[in-house]
Design a protein around this motif. Structure first.
Motif, PDB file in Angstrom:
ATOM      1  N   VAL A   1       0.857  -1.179   0.000  1.00  0.00           N
ATOM      2  CA  VAL A   1       0.000   0.000   0.000  1.00  0.00           C
ATOM      3  C   VAL A   1       0.891   1.226   0.000  1.00  0.00           C
ATOM      4  CG1 VAL A   1      -1.930  -1.137   1.134  1.00  0.00           C
ATOM      5  CG2 VAL A   1      -0.189  -0.045   2.529  1.00  0.00           C
ATOM      6  N   GLY A   2       0.439   2.278  -0.654  1.00  0.00           N
ATOM      7  CA  GLY A   2       1.244   3.484  -0.730  1.00  0.00           C
ATOM      8  C   GLY A   2       0.390   4.727  -0.788  1.00  0.00           C
ATOM      9  N   THR A   3       0.985   5.851  -0.498  1.00  0.00           N
ATOM     10  CA  THR A   3       0.284   7.126  -0.580  1.00  0.00           C
ATOM     11  C   THR A   3       0.278   7.616  -2.028  1.00  0.00           C
ATOM     12  OG1 THR A   3       2.267   8.443  -0.206  1.00  0.00           O
ATOM     13  CG2 THR A   3       1.046   7.691   1.749  1.00  0.00           C
ATOM     14  N   ALA A   4      -0.580   8.594  -2.289  1.00  0.00           N
ATOM     15  CA  ALA A   4      -0.703   9.127  -3.644  1.00  0.00           C
ATOM     16  C   ALA A   4       0.558   9.838  -4.102  1.00  0.00           C
ATOM     17  CB  ALA A   4      -1.896  10.081  -3.715  1.00  0.00           C
ATOM     18  N   GLN A   5       1.420  10.197  -3.157  1.00  0.00           N
ATOM     19  CA  GLN A   5       2.631  10.938  -3.501  1.00  0.00           C
ATOM     20  C   GLN A   5       3.805  10.034  -3.867  1.00  0.00           C
ATOM     21  OE1 GLN A   5       0.814  11.615  -0.517  1.00  0.00           O
ATOM     22  NE2 GLN A   5      -0.316  13.115  -1.743  1.00  0.00           N
ATOM     23  N   VAL A   6       3.623   8.737  -3.798  1.00  0.00           N
ATOM     24  CA  VAL A   6       4.720   7.805  -4.087  1.00  0.00           C
ATOM     25  C   VAL A   6       5.154   7.920  -5.545  1.00  0.00           C
ATOM     26  CG1 VAL A   6       5.371   5.377  -4.253  1.00  0.00           C
ATOM     27  CG2 VAL A   6       4.061   6.173  -2.296  1.00  0.00           C
ATOM     28  N   MET A   7       6.466   7.874  -5.752  1.00  0.00           N
ATOM     29  CA  MET A   7       7.027   7.798  -7.094  1.00  0.00           C
ATOM     30  C   MET A   7       7.967   6.595  -7.167  1.00  0.00           C
ATOM     31  SD  MET A   7       5.795  10.164  -9.040  1.00  0.00           S
ATOM     32  CE  MET A   7       6.945  10.090 -10.402  1.00  0.00           C
ATOM     33  N   PHE A   8       7.845   5.841  -8.254  1.00  0.00           N
ATOM     34  CA  PHE A   8       8.679   4.668  -8.465  1.00  0.00           C
ATOM     35  C   PHE A   8       9.601   4.896  -9.666  1.00  0.00           C
ATOM     36  CE2 PHE A   8       4.918   2.999  -6.338  1.00  0.00           C
ATOM     37  CZ  PHE A   8       5.459   2.145  -5.390  1.00  0.00           C
ATOM     38  N   GLY A   9      10.713   4.182  -9.658  1.00  0.00           N
ATOM     39  CA  GLY A   9      11.588   4.233 -10.812  1.00  0.00           C
ATOM     40  C   GLY A   9      12.579   3.086 -10.809  1.00  0.00           C
ATOM     41  N   LEU A  10      12.748   2.473 -11.958  1.00  0.00           N
ATOM     42  CA  LEU A  10      13.746   1.421 -12.142  1.00  0.00           C
ATOM     43  C   LEU A  10      14.818   2.020 -13.053  1.00  0.00           C
ATOM     44  CD1 LEU A  10      10.917  -1.096 -12.493  1.00  0.00           C
ATOM     45  CD2 LEU A  10      12.786  -1.487 -10.873  1.00  0.00           C
ATOM     46  N   THR A  11      15.694   2.776 -12.429  1.00  0.00           N
ATOM     47  CA  THR A  11      16.597   3.670 -13.161  1.00  0.00           C
ATOM     48  C   THR A  11      17.996   3.106 -13.386  1.00  0.00           C
ATOM     49  OG1 THR A  11      17.160   4.728 -11.052  1.00  0.00           O
ATOM     50  CG2 THR A  11      15.355   5.702 -12.304  1.00  0.00           C
ATOM     51  N   GLU A  12      18.181   1.828 -13.132  1.00  0.00           N
ATOM     52  CA  GLU A  12      19.526   1.248 -13.175  1.00  0.00           C
ATOM     53  C   GLU A  12      20.236   1.477 -14.510  1.00  0.00           C
ATOM     54  OE1 GLU A  12      17.355  -1.155 -10.005  1.00  0.00           O
ATOM     55  OE2 GLU A  12      16.884  -0.164 -11.903  1.00  0.00           O
TER      56      GLU A  12
END
Length: 257
Positions: free
Chosen positions: A123-134
């Motif tokens: 579960v996460g908040t609406a402000q979460v940002m994800f990235g697979l930046t490798e």
């Protein structure tokens, strides 16, 4: 200051990443501490649910830059040993026979995405940002790859693994990385914990194994026979007998408070 805070509340073990000044990026020390904490939770029969959370603005920025700089100077053999430690952490988190919940706020990048994907519920908040930046620094999301691909699917992984672009909580929900986007993270975690504690501990562990078995490969005779054997073992077990007796006796089973 400890890189990991371990908290207990009843049957719930809460593991809190605690490097807020580094956005909870992990290095070899945090990897070791978290792996050990997961093993302790698995081996403690009084722990029934594990919650993975983080202090500060971010859930986890992935690999610590200083750690990665040190790794760049390692030999291939040293890098392999280091990578195996991270792979072991992801394996332990994914396969622990107890339900796990990721409580995600802020940013989750690289290996942080792997931690979320390896948990049963996220579960996460609406402000979460994800990235697979490798790929943007010449690396690949290797040790986290199996868990993230299982969470979001191969098609989405082709895009996000290779572009390195960031995506928000709503997109993560659509992809299946997050189960819910919520305003009150603590309340959402508490709700899921309450639901999980209603299930039999042995049944929950067996269900995790069942999902892994039936989630791969075709439905064939071997799979059908395997599922029949699993339910037969469950029915003959003491936990199922207690649960059925409690249902007909209109009482709570002995694993519920």
């Amino acid at each position: 200051m400890s890189r990991l805070i371990k908290e207990r509340k009843g049957a719930v073990a809460r593991l809190v990443l605690n490097r807020p000044e580094k956005h909870n990026a992990f290095d070899e020390a945090l990897i070791e501490e978290l792996t050990q904490a997961i093993d302790e939770a698995e081996n403690d029969p009084s722990v029934r649910v594990v919650v993975l959370a983080a202090n500060g603005k971010s859930f986890s920025a992935g690999g610590d830059l200083d750690w990665m700089r040190r790794m760049a100077a390692y030999s291939e053999e040293e890098n392999l040993a280091d990578a195996n430690r991270l792979a072991l952490l992801m394996q332990r988190l994914n396969f622990i026979p107890k339900p796990t919940i990721a409580a995600v706020q802020g940013a989750a990048m690289g290996g942080g995405v792997g931690l979320v994907a390896a948990c049963d519920i996220a579960v996460g908040t609406a402000q979460v940002m994800f990235g697979l930046t490798e790929v943007r620094i010449g690396l690949i999301p290797a040790t986290i790859g199996p868990y993230v691909v299982q969470a979001i699917g191969e098609r989405a992984a082709r895009r996000y693994f290779m572009t390195g672009e960031r995506f928000d909580a709503a997109t993560a929900r659509e992809l299946g990385l997050l189960h819910e986007v919520v305003e009150d993270l603590d309340a959402a975690v508490a709700r899921h914990v309450e639901a999980l504690l209603l299930g039999g501990p042995e049944a929950l562990g067996a269900t995790k194994k069942l999902i892994r078995r039936v989630g791969r490969g075709p439905i064939n005779v071997a799979m059908i026979e395997d599922t029949a054997a699993r339910i037969a073992r469950a029915r003959a077990g003491g936990e199922a007998r207690e649960g059925i007796a409690a249902f007909f006796g209109r009482r709570k089973p002995n694993w519920q408070a």
